[in-house]
Design a protein around this motif. Structure first.
Motif, PDB file in Angstrom:
ATOM      1  N   ARG A 229       0.706  -1.288   0.028  1.00 42.34           N
ATOM      2  CA  ARG A 229       0.236  -0.092  -0.144  1.00 42.34           C
ATOM      3  C   ARG A 229       0.944   1.254  -0.221  1.00 42.34           C
ATOM      4  O   ARG A 229       2.128   1.093   0.195  1.00 42.34           O
ATOM      5  N   PRO A 230       0.373   2.575  -0.198  1.00 43.14           N
ATOM      6  CA  PRO A 230       1.121   3.524  -0.361  1.00 43.14           C
ATOM      7  C   PRO A 230       2.009   3.836   0.841  1.00 43.14           C
ATOM      8  O   PRO A 230       3.220   4.544   0.716  1.00 43.14           O
ATOM      9  N   GLU A 231       1.512   3.636   1.978  1.00 43.27           N
ATOM     10  CA  GLU A 231       2.013   3.859   3.288  1.00 43.27           C
ATOM     11  C   GLU A 231       2.915   2.872   3.687  1.00 43.27           C
ATOM     12  O   GLU A 231       3.526   2.908   4.778  1.00 43.27           O
ATOM     13  N   GLY A 232       2.905   1.609   2.919  1.00 45.30           N
ATOM     14  CA  GLY A 232       3.909   0.737   3.340  1.00 45.30           C
ATOM     15  C   GLY A 232       4.815   0.412   2.266  1.00 45.30           C
ATOM     16  O   GLY A 232       5.656   1.173   2.114  1.00 45.30           O
ATOM     17  N   LEU A 233       4.433  -0.584   1.444  1.00 42.12           N
ATOM     18  CA  LEU A 233       5.560  -1.145   0.398  1.00 42.12           C
ATOM     19  C   LEU A 233       4.737  -0.904  -0.981  1.00 42.12           C
ATOM     20  O   LEU A 233       3.815  -1.128  -1.133  1.00 42.12           O
ATOM     21  N   PRO A 234       5.411   0.267  -1.580  1.00 39.94           N
ATOM     22  CA  PRO A 234       4.708   0.812  -2.942  1.00 39.94           C
ATOM     23  C   PRO A 234       4.676  -0.286  -3.874  1.00 39.94           C
ATOM     24  O   PRO A 234       5.427  -1.241  -3.805  1.00 39.94           O
ATOM     25  N   ALA A 235       3.544  -0.059  -4.769  1.00 41.63           N
ATOM     26  CA  ALA A 235       3.389  -1.012  -5.806  1.00 41.63           C
ATOM     27  C   ALA A 235       4.517  -1.398  -6.794  1.00 41.63           C
ATOM     28  O   ALA A 235       4.692  -2.616  -6.985  1.00 41.63           O
ATOM     29  N   SER A 236       5.165  -0.230  -6.929  1.00 40.61           N
ATOM     30  CA  SER A 236       6.276  -0.683  -7.995  1.00 40.61           C
ATOM     31  C   SER A 236       7.533  -1.268  -7.075  1.00 40.61           C
ATOM     32  O   SER A 236       8.131  -2.338  -7.688  1.00 40.61           O
ATOM     33  N   ALA A 237       7.894  -1.283  -6.218  1.00 45.40           N
ATOM     34  CA  ALA A 237       9.010  -1.802  -5.177  1.00 45.40           C
ATOM     35  C   ALA A 237       8.224  -3.662  -4.919  1.00 45.40           C
ATOM     36  O   ALA A 237       8.975  -4.225  -4.849  1.00 45.40           O
ATOM     37  N   ALA A 238       7.145  -3.728  -4.766  1.00 49.32           N
ATOM     38  CA  ALA A 238       6.273  -5.030  -4.670  1.00 49.32           C
ATOM     39  C   ALA A 238       6.317  -5.741  -5.899  1.00 49.32           C
ATOM     40  O   ALA A 238       6.829  -6.931  -5.672  1.00 49.32           O
ATOM     41  N   ALA A 239       6.230  -5.168  -6.827  1.00 54.33           N
ATOM     42  CA  ALA A 239       6.418  -5.741  -8.074  1.00 54.33           C
ATOM     43  C   ALA A 239       7.948  -6.313  -8.412  1.00 54.33           C
ATOM     44  O   ALA A 239       8.151  -7.169  -8.986  1.00 54.33           O
ATOM     45  N   ALA A 240       8.586  -5.323  -8.240  1.00 58.17           N
ATOM     46  CA  ALA A 240      10.260  -5.709  -8.531  1.00 58.17           C
ATOM     47  C   ALA A 240      10.754  -6.903  -7.512  1.00 58.17           C
ATOM     48  O   ALA A 240      11.298  -7.766  -7.903  1.00 58.17           O
ATOM     49  N   ARG A 241       9.950  -6.776  -6.180  1.00 56.09           N
ATOM     50  CA  ARG A 241      10.580  -7.765  -5.355  1.00 56.09           C
ATOM     51  C   ARG A 241       9.769  -9.189  -5.712  1.00 56.09           C
ATOM     52  O   ARG A 241      10.420 -10.111  -5.765  1.00 56.09           O
ATOM     53  N   LEU A 242       8.650  -9.300  -6.373  1.00 62.05           N
ATOM     54  CA  LEU A 242       7.862 -10.357  -6.653  1.00 62.05           C
ATOM     55  C   LEU A 242       8.767 -10.819  -8.002  1.00 62.05           C
ATOM     56  O   LEU A 242       8.574 -12.266  -8.026  1.00 62.05           O
ATOM     57  N   TRP A 243       8.987  -9.952  -8.961  1.00 60.48           N
ATOM     58  CA  TRP A 243       9.768 -10.660 -10.004  1.00 60.48           C
ATOM     59  C   TRP A 243      11.212 -11.135  -9.706  1.00 60.48           C
ATOM     60  O   TRP A 243      11.704 -12.305 -10.242  1.00 60.48           O
ATOM     61  N   TRP A 244      11.748 -10.677  -8.688  1.00 64.39           N
ATOM     62  CA  TRP A 244      13.018 -11.168  -8.210  1.00 64.39           C
ATOM     63  C   TRP A 244      12.758 -12.357  -7.552  1.00 64.39           C
ATOM     64  O   TRP A 244      13.623 -13.673  -7.866  1.00 64.39           O
ATOM     65  N   LEU A 245      11.935 -12.702  -6.639  1.00 66.34           N
ATOM     66  CA  LEU A 245      11.414 -14.019  -6.318  1.00 66.34           C
ATOM     67  C   LEU A 245      10.968 -15.182  -7.539  1.00 66.34           C
ATOM     68  O   LEU A 245      11.518 -16.158  -7.230  1.00 66.34           O
ATOM     69  N   CYS A 246      10.266 -14.464  -8.549  1.00 65.83           N
ATOM     70  CA  CYS A 246       9.908 -15.461  -9.386  1.00 65.83           C
ATOM     71  C   CYS A 246      11.212 -16.237 -10.239  1.00 65.83           C
ATOM     72  O   CYS A 246      11.282 -17.322 -10.542  1.00 65.83           O
ATOM     73  N   ARG A 247      12.035 -15.353 -10.451  1.00 69.06           N
ATOM     74  CA  ARG A 247      13.433 -15.537 -10.964  1.00 69.06           C
ATOM     75  C   ARG A 247      14.172 -16.669 -10.394  1.00 69.06           C
ATOM     76  O   ARG A 247      14.633 -17.590 -11.128  1.00 69.06           O
ATOM     77  N   GLU A 248      14.270 -16.287  -9.152  1.00 64.94           N
ATOM     78  CA  GLU A 248      14.957 -17.485  -8.338  1.00 64.94           C
ATOM     79  C   GLU A 248      14.161 -18.725  -8.203  1.00 64.94           C
ATOM     80  O   GLU A 248      14.716 -19.908  -8.154  1.00 64.94           O
ATOM     81  N   ALA A 249      12.966 -18.583  -7.939  1.00 63.36           N
ATOM     82  CA  ALA A 249      12.131 -19.804  -7.890  1.00 63.36           C
ATOM     83  C   ALA A 249      12.124 -20.487  -8.995  1.00 63.36           C
ATOM     84  O   ALA A 249      12.310 -21.784  -9.081  1.00 63.36           O
ATOM     85  N   ARG A 250      12.133 -20.061 -10.269  1.00 63.57           N
ATOM     86  CA  ARG A 250      12.239 -20.678 -11.730  1.00 63.57           C
ATOM     87  C   ARG A 250      13.537 -21.290 -11.603  1.00 63.57           C
ATOM     88  O   ARG A 250      13.876 -22.445 -12.132  1.00 63.57           O
ATOM     89  N   LYS A 251      14.794 -20.771 -10.977  1.00 64.55           N
ATOM     90  CA  LYS A 251      16.125 -21.372 -10.995  1.00 64.55           C
ATOM     91  C   LYS A 251      16.138 -22.664 -10.030  1.00 64.55           C
ATOM     92  O   LYS A 251      16.451 -23.552 -10.471  1.00 64.55           O
ATOM     93  N   LEU A 252      15.586 -22.531  -8.916  1.00 65.46           N
ATOM     94  CA  LEU A 252      15.709 -23.422  -7.754  1.00 65.46           C
ATOM     95  C   LEU A 252      14.399 -24.335  -7.979  1.00 65.46           C
ATOM     96  O   LEU A 252      14.336 -25.624  -7.285  1.00 65.46           O
ATOM     97  N   GLN A 253      13.416 -23.984  -8.778  1.00 65.61           N
ATOM     98  CA  GLN A 253      12.170 -24.894  -8.820  1.00 65.61           C
ATOM     99  C   GLN A 253      11.452 -25.179  -7.608  1.00 65.61           C
ATOM    100  O   GLN A 253      11.208 -26.283  -7.234  1.00 65.61           O
ATOM    101  N   LEU A 254      11.507 -24.021  -6.568  1.00 63.73           N
ATOM    102  CA  LEU A 254      10.899 -24.326  -5.320  1.00 63.73           C
ATOM    103  C   LEU A 254      10.363 -22.367  -4.809  1.00 63.73           C
ATOM    104  O   LEU A 254      11.090 -21.747  -5.324  1.00 63.73           O
TER     105      LEU A 254
END
Length: 278
Positions: A229-254
């Motif tokens: 949320r704007p007062e917490g983690l902004p949408a742009s930062a949350a999206a970037a963190r999600l894609w970081w996790l997605c890339r790592e998840a695909r590498k590790l398959q977990l």
């Protein structure tokens, strides 16, 4: 009195029961500028000031409304379609809001009709990431945060990743995404869901990422990004963190406890623009 001069000290220099001087600055007051927590509220006699009491009542009412007000799934679908998103709408096995709150297990699985329809609409190639938007415990969070978050996710999507349709799920719990993801043959599912509201945050959205979704997955097999949320983690930062996790998840398959979130290299500039790698 009897020829003696009696001097009275001024109120500003008289110590109160706590040893502080009456009229001196309250050191807690400055802290209110740095937190939404209810501190330095003041008092009137033994009670709270009327303003603070009314503010507490309003916050409590907003938190209750966030839980009980129904999500307008049709309006949300229309807003997402303006972004170019294909949308699907499903319901859990909880028939209404009261049942949903009393029976968490029903919110974790689809009703039979929608499950059959999703299976019929599945694409043989599946998708790399499926976004499921669930009302959860705060429809207000979904109404306010889901569209800007999905827009940010789509803007940062790697070109070699395929996104499935956005599935809007009502009366839903996080685990509903496992069944939805399995039926649509998604390699990963991210559930964007309203978090349990607090008295200072009735509109906080959470993201739960699960690799190889299927019924029976547990919370230890997911990664969570909270307080979007704007007062917490902004949408742009949350999206970037999600894609970081997605890339790592695909590498590790977990995903889950074995996937450590080391996305702290993502930084925001003072203006809160899209995150960049530091």
């Amino acid at each position: 009195m009897n020829g003696k001069v009696v001097e009275f000290s001024s109120p500003s220099s008289s110590p109160d029961a706590r040893g502080a001087e009456v009229g001196s600055a309250d050191p807690w007051t400055d802290l209110r500028a740095h937190t939404a927590a209810r501190i330095a509220l003041g008092r009137v006699g033994a009670g709270l000031p009327t303003k603070e009491l009314l503010s507490f009542g309003l916050a409590h009412a907003q938190a209750r409304d966030a839980v009980h007000i129904q999500l307008d799934a049709a309006a949300l679908a229309a807003r997402l379609q303006t972004l170019g998103c294909e949308t699907l709408t499903v319901r859990s096995a909880a028939s209404d809001r009261a049942t949903y709150l009393l029976r968490p297990d029903l919110g974790r699985r689809l009703n039979a009709e929608d499950a059959s329809q999703l299976a019929a609409q599945a694409r043989p190639e599946g998708c790399d990431l499926l976004l499921v938007v669930g009302d959860g415990l705060s429809s207000l969070a979904v109404e306010r945060q889901a569209v800007p978050l999905i827009e940010a996710i789509r803007q940062l999507a790697p070109t070699d990743w395929t996104l499935g349709p956005v599935v809007i799920a009502t009366q839903s719990r996080v685990a509903l995404g496992d069944e939805v993801g399995a039926l649509l043959q998604a390699r990963m599912v991210a559930v964007l869901i309203g978090e349990r509201p607090g008295l200072s945050s009735p509109d906080s959205l959470g993201i739960y990422l699960t690799w190889a979704p299927r019924p029976g997955r547990n919370d230890a097999q997911r990664n969570c990004i909270s307080n979007v949320r704007p007062e917490g983690l902004p949408a742009s930062a949350a999206a970037a963190r999600l894609w970081w996790l997605c890339r790592e998840a695909r590498k590790l398959q977990l995903t889950g406890v074995d996937l450590k979130d080391r996305s702290d290299g993502l930084t925001l500039d003072a203006g809160g623009s899209a995150p960049v790698l530091s």
